[in-house]
Design an enzyme around this catalytic site. Structure first.
Site, mmCIF file in Angstrom:
data_model
loop_
_atom_site.group_PDB
_atom_site.id
_atom_site.type_symbol
_atom_site.label_atom_id
_atom_site.label_comp_id
_atom_site.label_asym_id
_atom_site.label_seq_id
_atom_site.Cartn_x
_atom_site.Cartn_y
_atom_site.Cartn_z
ATOM 1 N N GLU A 125 -17.017 10.521 4.988
ATOM 2 C CA GLU A 125 -16.712 9.010 5.040
ATOM 3 C C GLU A 125 -15.665 8.700 3.908
ATOM 4 O O GLU A 125 -15.813 8.965 2.788
ATOM 5 C CB GLU A 125 -17.824 8.289 5.229
ATOM 6 C CG GLU A 125 -18.843 7.867 4.243
ATOM 7 C CD GLU A 125 -19.579 6.612 4.332
ATOM 8 O OE1 GLU A 125 -19.379 5.607 5.100
ATOM 9 O OE2 GLU A 125 -20.608 6.772 3.489
ATOM 10 N N ASP A 182 0.781 -1.243 -0.046
ATOM 11 C CA ASP A 182 -0.065 0.088 -0.035
ATOM 12 C C ASP A 182 0.893 1.240 -0.052
ATOM 13 O O ASP A 182 2.072 1.134 0.353
ATOM 14 C CB ASP A 182 -0.858 0.033 1.246
ATOM 15 C CG ASP A 182 -2.303 0.550 0.972
ATOM 16 O OD1 ASP A 182 -2.069 1.598 -0.014
ATOM 17 O OD2 ASP A 182 -3.190 0.499 1.680
#
Length: 868
Positions: A619, A269
């Site tokens: 979000e 990542d």
């Protein structure tokens, strides 16, 4: 394995090789040679420094060999992302709600068509920067174990079986079925045991039992590796058993490579290797290693072939120091170059069938129609009191209220592309009933107790109504803009990894917005700004507000003493240097939310449609959000924001029917709304055709059949601590309390009956399969879809799930007709975890096969099965 292998005698191979020097500069350029030979040839020509450069996502060109640069980072979560025009399908959680993996396969075949068409055009234009390659870092198959996780909307829900089925469809759609070349790469992420919180993901050490690891967190990854031939796996930020996932020998070597036989690429990542060693007072990190060199060595030796980031630059020093061998790099580089050969990146277009896909497939009519179809299929009808829905098209007056009604970018969610046209929910309703009076009131924002009497439509430029926007991929406004276009709304964030505009960096960029404001009134008009790193506001070429090279400032206001009809030149300059970018601009007069006034304005309507919920600006992934109930992209509670609750109560007090259209990427505690409003439609973040799909359902042109891929809890009181990764008490599989809406739940405008259910055998062996057959009859008056769900209750494993989904099928059934549905249950459907052997096995005993239209016990019928 997809490669061309030359058959025949050794003499033929020698003859073919002799032609290489005549036709190709180097053997690695020859598409008729076996890929392993081509890889060996290319590796033999690289210097150690060049090899290191090819192990980071931004690979530099090797000009002496004619190899252009390549950036491995690309996104296609719900359509090709971040590189201009593309079809934007519903967000992944909405796609999961379709419970239709066949439709998802069709969708991602279209996505990969667009990806290939765009890639080959970029190659012709010699554009090699980020988001223009063929390696897509999707799907996100983490388990959405807790509704507070902001990135849960990127997943396929809380169930491992559903996640595996849907993830498999995505992989197959992206990677294609050509015998010689992969169409694109898919990437299973984030491996493993990763699902929030966002605020501590760079330092968090996950503790999880072997049972939960193997029954919940790993099954989808194993399925995509073994059945999907997924070509990339991304290791996660967090630690597992004390080691960062990208340096975990247990996860990467023991399980992924050795146990599952994975031979593809492992990549980190973005910035995950930095977390091994960097010290950061603002973002605590693992700090398991003293420096970049030791961190990178560990990651490479654990099998992380490709770093998204720059720590691997230290591998040059490791080679010089003798702490790493060049052969260690070669093992990873073989996988990386093999992938590029298998994608056809080194071959002429006439050899690669996918190169023939025309560019006009991008956002074509067929793809837009599929975006509409998936939006329709995704939407879940949660409540329909007294059959208030569908609405009659002869209705005279409709009121549409709420912060999501006219918001187009909300429908795009995050990790998105940029459609040419987006149909908002307000537009969808107006288009559906052109003869009705449709009145619109914002009413309230998502979380604020004030609203702006917006005057943004009084700003114009030569691009149209709104600002002319220019973006530069540097912090000094140098050179030509990388993107130039109309900006009607200046509410942007790169939180959730969302770009400001196509081709614009996520960091280290500047933006300039210019326009003319014509004052609609005489008096004080507020220009409100917030941003980070740098923002300037000019009125008539004079700086009136400046925050440059400063820390993030939450709010700055400039009040203009305006004269009605006078025109004012407005310019905004924005600079972002590090971290996440955030820019907000509004012009108008700020006023408190007027609940009574809004209700009075709509009380004469025949029906009130409130379009609320939350937003991808609240979000998402590690976001700079500071609002009540939200924290850095996650949520601290799952209630609707108070201002929306009060607005809906005021609307309900008018006595008129209230239909609540909920836009969200996660579960909401809709307790008062469930008890009091007339209908609730969960529309998720529906993509570019989301507004049309909502209108189709509200007015009965489409019969809803979406099902919840997550449990809707009554409150966080029904949940364990967010940082507790134990599955005890979580999701429908382990929850003993009664939720607000159960997993698999969804209403229809018709009714279905299950008849004549039977198993192909009442007794089977531990390695046998069994098939459930059932007739699904539509006993209502409308055609519709039913999602047949099969759950298995295993009393032989008291520590296991209470019940678990092991089969589903979405079927269309005409009114009054029946459809026979057959679903096979294989050996894996009956797996239990053995604490003694730490393995999955089928235990003999009695099992209950449950079938129906929801996971709720009241919706299920059962048949006994004996396994011997």
């Amino acid at each position: 394995m997809r490669m061309k292998i030359i058959a025949g005698a050794a003499l033929f191979l020698i003859a073919a090789a002799s032609c290489v020097s005549q036709k190709y500069d180097y053997p690695f350029r020859n598409p008729d040679l076996p890929i392993d030979e081509r890889v060996d040839d290319l590796l033999s020509r690289l210097t150690p420094e060049e090899k290191v450069g090819q192990m980071m996502n931004q690979t530099p060109a090797i000009e002496r060999l004619g190899i252009p640069p390549y950036d491995w980072w690309n996104e296609a979560l719900h359509g090709v992302a971040r590189a201009g025009k593309a079809t934007v399908f519903p967000q992944a959680i909405g796609l999961a709600a379709t419970f239709d993996d066949e439709a998802l396969l069709k969708t991602f075949t279209m996505v990969s068509d667009e990806a290939r068409a765009k890639y080959h055009q970029y190659q012709k234009d010699k554009e090699y920067d980020r988001y223009k390659g063929l390696t897509f870092w999707t799907p996100n198959i983490n388990i959405f174990r807790d509704p507070r996780w902001g990135r849960g909307m990127e997943t396929y829900g809380e169930d491992p079986y559903l996640t595996g089925r849907m993830g498999l469809a995505v992989v197959k759609g992206l990677q294609g079925n050509d015998p010689d070349y992969y169409k694109t790469h898919a990437c299973a992420k984030h491996y493993a045991v990763h699902s929030g919180p966002e605020w501590n993901r760079h330092e968090f050490d996950v503790e999880v039992t072997p049972r939960d690891l193997w029954l919940t967190y790993l099954p989808a990854f194993e399925q995509l590796v073994k059945e999907g031939d997924v070509q990339e796996v991304m290791c996660a930020y967090n630690r597992y058993e004390g080691k960062p996932c990208c340096g975990s020998d247990k996860l990467l070597i023991d399980i992924l490579r050795n146990s599952w036989g994975y031979k593809g690429i492992i990549l980190s990542d973005c910035g995950a290797i930095d977390d091994f060693w960097q010290k950061d007072k603002n973002t605590p990190r693992h700090e398991t290693h003293p420096d970049a060199e030791s961190a990178s060595i560990d990651a490479v030796r654990s099998g992380t072939d490709l770093e998204c980031g720059g720590s691997y630059r230290s591998l040059k020093k490791a080679l010089k120091d003798g702490t790493l061998k060049e052969s260690d790099l070669d093992e990873s580089l073989r996988r990386l170059f093999k992938a590029r050969f298998e994608l056809g990146m080194f071959d002429p277009d006439d050899k690669v069938s996918y190169a023939k896909i025309p560019y006009n497939v991008v956002e074509s009519k067929q793809h837009i129609q599929q975006a509409l179809e998936m939006a329709r299929k995704s939407m879940v009808l949660l409540k329909n009191k007294n059959n208030v829905l569908p609405l009659n098209k002869s209705i005279k007056k409709i009121a549409v209220v709420g912060p999501n009604a006219a918001d187009s970018t909300m429908l795009w969610a995050n990790y998105n592309g940029f459609p040419t046209k987006t149909v908002t929910i307000l537009e969808g309703i107006r288009n559906k009933v052109p003869g009705a009076e449709v009145i619109y009131q914002l009413g309230c924002n998502h979380t604020d107790n004030f609203v702006m009497q917006d005057m943004g439509d009084k700003i114009t430029s030569n691009a149209g109504t709104g600002f002319l926007a220019e973006y530069f991929n540097n912090t000094e406004f140098k050179g030509e803009p990388v993107f130039k276009g109309l900006a009607q709304s200046l509410h942007y964030t790169t939180g959730g990894n969302t770009q400001f505009a196509p081709n614009v960096n996520l960091s280290d960029f500047t933006a300039r917005f210019t326009g003319v404001f014509e004052a609609p009134v005489t008096g004080d008009i507020d220009f409100e700004l917030s941003g980070n790193d740098g923002i300037r506001l000019y009125i008539d070429n004079a700086v009136v507000s400046e925050m440059w090279e400063s820390e993030y400032t939450a709010f700055r206001k400039y009040t203009l003493k305006a004269e009605k009809g006078k025109k004012y030149a407005v310019k905004i300059e924005y600079m972002q240097r590090s971290g996440m970018a955030d820019l907000n601009f509004s012009v108008g007069v700020r006023k408190p939310v007027d609940f009574a006034g809004t209700a009075a304005n709509v009380k004469d309507a025949d029906v009130i449609v409130f379009v609320g919920g939350i937003s991808p600006r609240l979000e998402g992934e590690e976001m700079p959000v500071d609002a009540e109930g939200f924290r850095k992209g996650d949520r601290t509670n799952i209630e609707l924001p108070k201002v929306q609750q009060e607005m809906v109560k005021a609307l309900k007090a008018t006595g008129k029917p209230v239909v609540y259209v909920v836009c969200t990427g996660s579960a909401l505690a809709l307790n008062w709304e469930d008890a009091n409003v007339d209908a609730i439609l969960n529309a998720w973040y529906g993509g570019q055709e989301g507004g049309t799909a909502v209108a189709d359902i509200l007015f009965g042109d489409y019969n809803p059949a979406g099902r919840l891929p997550i449990t809707f809890y009554k409150s966080v009181d029904q949940l364990p601590d967010f940082e507790d990764y134990s599955m005890k008490g979580r999701t429908y599989r382990y929850m003993t309390q009664v939720p607000l809406y159960p997993f698999g739940y969804g209403l229809s405008y018709t009714t279905f009956a299950y008849q004549n259910a039977k198993l192909s055998a009442s007794k089977i062996g531990t390695k046998d399969k069994v098939t459930l057959t059932v007739d699904v009859k539509n006993i209502g008056k409308r055609d519709g879809d039913e999602v047949v769900q099969i759950y298995i209750k295993n009393p032989n494993d008291p520590e296991g799930p209470i019940k678990a989904l092991k089969g589903f099928k979405r079927v269309s059934v005409k009114a009054g007709a029946s459809e026979k549905v057959s679903i096979e249950l294989d050996q894996k459907a009956f797996y239990s975890f053995s604490d003694a052997t730490q393995t999955l096995e089928v235990k003999p005993g009695s099992y209950k096969i449950l079938y129906g239209g929801s996971s709720a016990d009241s919706a299920l019928q059962g048949i006994d099965l004996k396994i011997e």
